[in-house]
Design a protein around this motif. Structure first.
Motif, PDB file in Angstrom:
ATOM      1  N   GLY A   1       7.290   4.888   0.883  1.00 47.12           N
ATOM      2  CA  GLY A   1       7.776   5.199  -0.453  1.00 47.12           C
ATOM      3  C   GLY A   1       6.770   5.951  -1.291  1.00 47.12           C
ATOM      4  O   GLY A   1       6.718   5.782  -2.510  1.00 47.12           O
ATOM      5  N   VAL A   2       5.966   6.800  -0.635  1.00 40.09           N
ATOM      6  CA  VAL A   2       5.006   7.639  -1.355  1.00 40.09           C
ATOM      7  C   VAL A   2       5.211   9.085  -0.922  1.00 40.09           C
ATOM      8  O   VAL A   2       5.878   9.357   0.077  1.00 40.09           O
ATOM      9  CB  VAL A   2       3.541   7.211  -1.081  1.00 40.09           C
ATOM     10  CG1 VAL A   2       3.305   5.781  -1.533  1.00 40.09           C
ATOM     11  CG2 VAL A   2       3.178   7.370   0.407  1.00 40.09           C
ATOM     12  N   GLN A   3       4.635  10.001  -1.660  1.00 47.61           N
ATOM     13  CA  GLN A   3       4.691  11.408  -1.280  1.00 47.61           C
ATOM     14  C   GLN A   3       3.806  11.625  -0.047  1.00 47.61           C
ATOM     15  O   GLN A   3       2.774  10.961   0.121  1.00 47.61           O
ATOM     16  CB  GLN A   3       4.186  12.293  -2.435  1.00 47.61           C
ATOM     17  CG  GLN A   3       5.076  12.254  -3.665  1.00 47.61           C
ATOM     18  CD  GLN A   3       6.454  12.838  -3.397  1.00 47.61           C
ATOM     19  OE1 GLN A   3       6.581  13.853  -2.724  1.00 47.61           O
ATOM     20  NE2 GLN A   3       7.476  12.170  -3.919  1.00 47.61           N
ATOM     21  N   ALA A   4       4.219  12.564   0.800  1.00 49.82           N
ATOM     22  CA  ALA A   4       3.474  12.804   2.036  1.00 49.82           C
ATOM     23  C   ALA A   4       2.006  13.115   1.764  1.00 49.82           C
ATOM     24  O   ALA A   4       1.115  12.641   2.469  1.00 49.82           O
ATOM     25  CB  ALA A   4       4.121  13.937   2.819  1.00 49.82           C
TER      26      ALA A   4
ATOM     27  N   ARG B   1       0.168  -1.086   4.074  1.00 51.65           N
ATOM     28  CA  ARG B   1       1.590  -0.710   4.160  1.00 51.65           C
ATOM     29  C   ARG B   1       1.752   0.553   5.006  1.00 51.65           C
ATOM     30  O   ARG B   1       2.715   0.683   5.771  1.00 51.65           O
ATOM     31  CB  ARG B   1       2.164  -0.496   2.759  1.00 51.65           C
ATOM     32  CG  ARG B   1       2.359  -1.792   1.975  1.00 51.65           C
ATOM     33  CD  ARG B   1       2.847  -1.529   0.566  1.00 51.65           C
ATOM     34  NE  ARG B   1       4.101  -0.801   0.568  1.00 51.65           N
ATOM     35  CZ  ARG B   1       4.435   0.137  -0.328  1.00 51.65           C
ATOM     36  NH1 ARG B   1       3.582   0.469  -1.294  1.00 51.65           N
ATOM     37  NH2 ARG B   1       5.599   0.729  -0.270  1.00 51.65           N
ATOM     38  N   ILE B   2       0.822   1.476   4.875  1.00 54.16           N
ATOM     39  CA  ILE B   2       0.873   2.690   5.692  1.00 54.16           C
ATOM     40  C   ILE B   2       0.679   2.344   7.165  1.00 54.16           C
ATOM     41  O   ILE B   2       1.407   2.839   8.040  1.00 54.16           O
ATOM     42  CB  ILE B   2      -0.191   3.700   5.222  1.00 54.16           C
ATOM     43  CG1 ILE B   2       0.197   4.270   3.841  1.00 54.16           C
ATOM     44  CG2 ILE B   2      -0.369   4.833   6.237  1.00 54.16           C
ATOM     45  CD1 ILE B   2      -0.888   5.072   3.180  1.00 54.16           C
TER      46      ILE B   2
ATOM     47  N   LEU C   1      -4.661   7.218  12.333  1.00 54.73           N
ATOM     48  CA  LEU C   1      -3.767   6.058  12.194  1.00 54.73           C
ATOM     49  C   LEU C   1      -3.539   5.389  13.549  1.00 54.73           C
ATOM     50  O   LEU C   1      -3.627   4.165  13.667  1.00 54.73           O
ATOM     51  CB  LEU C   1      -2.419   6.489  11.598  1.00 54.73           C
ATOM     52  CG  LEU C   1      -2.281   6.486  10.087  1.00 54.73           C
ATOM     53  CD1 LEU C   1      -0.917   7.050   9.698  1.00 54.73           C
ATOM     54  CD2 LEU C   1      -2.454   5.083   9.527  1.00 54.73           C
ATOM     55  N   LEU C   2      -3.222   6.199  14.551  1.00 56.80           N
ATOM     56  CA  LEU C   2      -2.976   5.651  15.882  1.00 56.80           C
ATOM     57  C   LEU C   2      -4.219   4.942  16.406  1.00 56.80           C
ATOM     58  O   LEU C   2      -4.134   3.806  16.905  1.00 56.80           O
ATOM     59  CB  LEU C   2      -2.569   6.770  16.843  1.00 56.80           C
ATOM     60  CG  LEU C   2      -2.347   6.357  18.301  1.00 56.80           C
ATOM     61  CD1 LEU C   2      -1.175   5.386  18.418  1.00 56.80           C
ATOM     62  CD2 LEU C   2      -2.127   7.581  19.186  1.00 56.80           C
ATOM     63  N   PHE C   3      -5.352   5.592  16.286  1.00 55.95           N
ATOM     64  CA  PHE C   3      -6.603   5.018  16.780  1.00 55.95           C
ATOM     65  C   PHE C   3      -6.920   3.704  16.066  1.00 55.95           C
ATOM     66  O   PHE C   3      -7.295   2.714  16.707  1.00 55.95           O
ATOM     67  CB  PHE C   3      -7.738   6.016  16.581  1.00 55.95           C
ATOM     68  CG  PHE C   3      -9.104   5.445  16.841  1.00 55.95           C
ATOM     69  CD1 PHE C   3      -9.470   5.021  18.112  1.00 55.95           C
ATOM     70  CD2 PHE C   3     -10.035   5.340  15.817  1.00 55.95           C
ATOM     71  CE1 PHE C   3     -10.727   4.495  18.355  1.00 55.95           C
ATOM     72  CE2 PHE C   3     -11.286   4.821  16.052  1.00 55.95           C
ATOM     73  CZ  PHE C   3     -11.645   4.396  17.323  1.00 55.95           C
ATOM     74  N   GLU C   4      -6.772   3.663  14.743  1.00 56.50           N
ATOM     75  CA  GLU C   4      -7.087   2.446  14.003  1.00 56.50           C
ATOM     76  C   GLU C   4      -6.140   1.309  14.359  1.00 56.50           C
ATOM     77  O   GLU C   4      -6.544   0.141  14.398  1.00 56.50           O
ATOM     78  CB  GLU C   4      -7.060   2.738  12.502  1.00 56.50           C
ATOM     79  CG  GLU C   4      -8.249   3.585  12.052  1.00 56.50           C
ATOM     80  CD  GLU C   4      -8.219   3.920  10.569  1.00 56.50           C
ATOM     81  OE1 GLU C   4      -7.168   3.688   9.921  1.00 56.50           O
ATOM     82  OE2 GLU C   4      -9.238   4.423  10.065  1.00 56.50           O
TER      83      GLU C   4
ATOM     84  N   HIS D   1      -2.840   0.957  -4.981  1.00 59.66           N
ATOM     85  CA  HIS D   1      -4.246   0.762  -4.640  1.00 59.66           C
ATOM     86  C   HIS D   1      -4.423   0.694  -3.130  1.00 59.66           C
ATOM     87  O   HIS D   1      -3.540   0.251  -2.399  1.00 59.66           O
ATOM     88  CB  HIS D   1      -4.778  -0.519  -5.294  1.00 59.66           C
ATOM     89  CG  HIS D   1      -4.681  -0.480  -6.802  1.00 59.66           C
ATOM     90  ND1 HIS D   1      -5.424   0.381  -7.569  1.00 59.66           N
ATOM     91  CD2 HIS D   1      -3.907  -1.177  -7.655  1.00 59.66           C
ATOM     92  CE1 HIS D   1      -5.114   0.201  -8.848  1.00 59.66           C
ATOM     93  NE2 HIS D   1      -4.195  -0.736  -8.918  1.00 59.66           N
ATOM     94  N   SER D   2      -5.589   1.112  -2.664  1.00 46.81           N
ATOM     95  CA  SER D   2      -5.807   1.230  -1.221  1.00 46.81           C
ATOM     96  C   SER D   2      -5.666  -0.105  -0.503  1.00 46.81           C
ATOM     97  O   SER D   2      -5.250  -0.153   0.650  1.00 46.81           O
ATOM     98  CB  SER D   2      -7.184   1.831  -0.941  1.00 46.81           C
ATOM     99  OG  SER D   2      -8.197   1.007  -1.469  1.00 46.81           O
ATOM    100  N   ASP D   3      -6.011  -1.223  -1.174  1.00 52.86           N
ATOM    101  CA  ASP D   3      -5.905  -2.516  -0.507  1.00 52.86           C
ATOM    102  C   ASP D   3      -4.455  -2.949  -0.330  1.00 52.86           C
ATOM    103  O   ASP D   3      -4.164  -3.868   0.429  1.00 52.86           O
ATOM    104  CB  ASP D   3      -6.701  -3.588  -1.253  1.00 52.86           C
ATOM    105  CG  ASP D   3      -6.243  -3.776  -2.692  1.00 52.86           C
ATOM    106  OD1 ASP D   3      -5.593  -2.862  -3.236  1.00 52.86           O
ATOM    107  OD2 ASP D   3      -6.542  -4.837  -3.267  1.00 52.86           O
TER     108      ASP D   3
END
Length: 198
Positions: free
Chosen positions: A42-45, A15-16, A58-61, A8-10
């Protein structure tokens, strides 16, 4: 198809971000691929794109989150000492800056070393947040100059110099070293005070 338990996204989103933070800090933004981040989680790209549109986001956030946390923590700290004189405010700022940043070495490293990798619009927003933090220190110095407490010819440049010096703690301080964090704060405060005092 329904997501598996724990995806789930939460749960996966944080984790990402944590994986990206660690990888960017260790290897540098340019050297890290989305596939590496996915592997760390541990997920698919391809699954990463359910949580973020791209690596730049990701970097900006990560940078924006760090700066927003910094500004919120600083506002709360300053609110506890309203109306303090410039010397007391400067000491409070100095000690706060060291404590806050020493607990977040990866965030600090990325916030300063990866600015060059931000898209122009993202860079502008992060710079705006950084300027808000620097403005408080500049105002403390200007108030001190106005009251004859500090003697700095250019408070803006002095604020850059003070922050650069305080950031240096992250490059050498280790909790297992001979100095406690409180001792380091006191040593740095003494240097800052002597550097700006009239």
């Amino acid at each position: 198809m329904a997501r598996t338990q724990g995806s789930h996204s939460d749960i996966t989103g944080p984790r990402i971000r944590a994986a990206a933070l660690g990888l960017f800090a260790r290897h540098g933004y340019a050297a890290v691929s989305m596939r590496q981040i996915a592997g760390e989680v541990g997920v698919q790209a391809g699954a990463l794109y359910n949580y973020t549109p791209d690596k730049q986001t990701l970097l900006f956030e990560l940078m924006r989150g760090h700066m927003e946390d910094l500004l919120a923590a600083r506002a709360a700290e300053a609110a506890e000492n309203p109306g303090a004189d410039p010397m007391a405010r400067l000491e409070n700022f100095t000690r706060f800056h060291i404590r806050f940043h020493i607990e977040r070495p990866d965030e600090v490293f990325i916030a300063y070393m990866e600015l060059r990798n931000l898209d122009p619009a993202n860079f502008a927003e992060i710079e705006h947040l950084r300027r808000a933090y620097e403005d408080e220190l500049e105002m403390i110095l200007r108030d001190g100059v106005g009251q004859g407490v500090f003697a700095v010819p250019d408070p803006r440049v002095a604020s850059y110099a003070v922050i650069a010096m305080l950031n240096g703690v992250n490059t050498w301080y280790r909790s297992a070293g001979r100095l406690s964090l409180e001792e380091v704060e006191t040593l740095y405060w003494d240097m800052v005070r002597k550097a700006v005092s009239a």
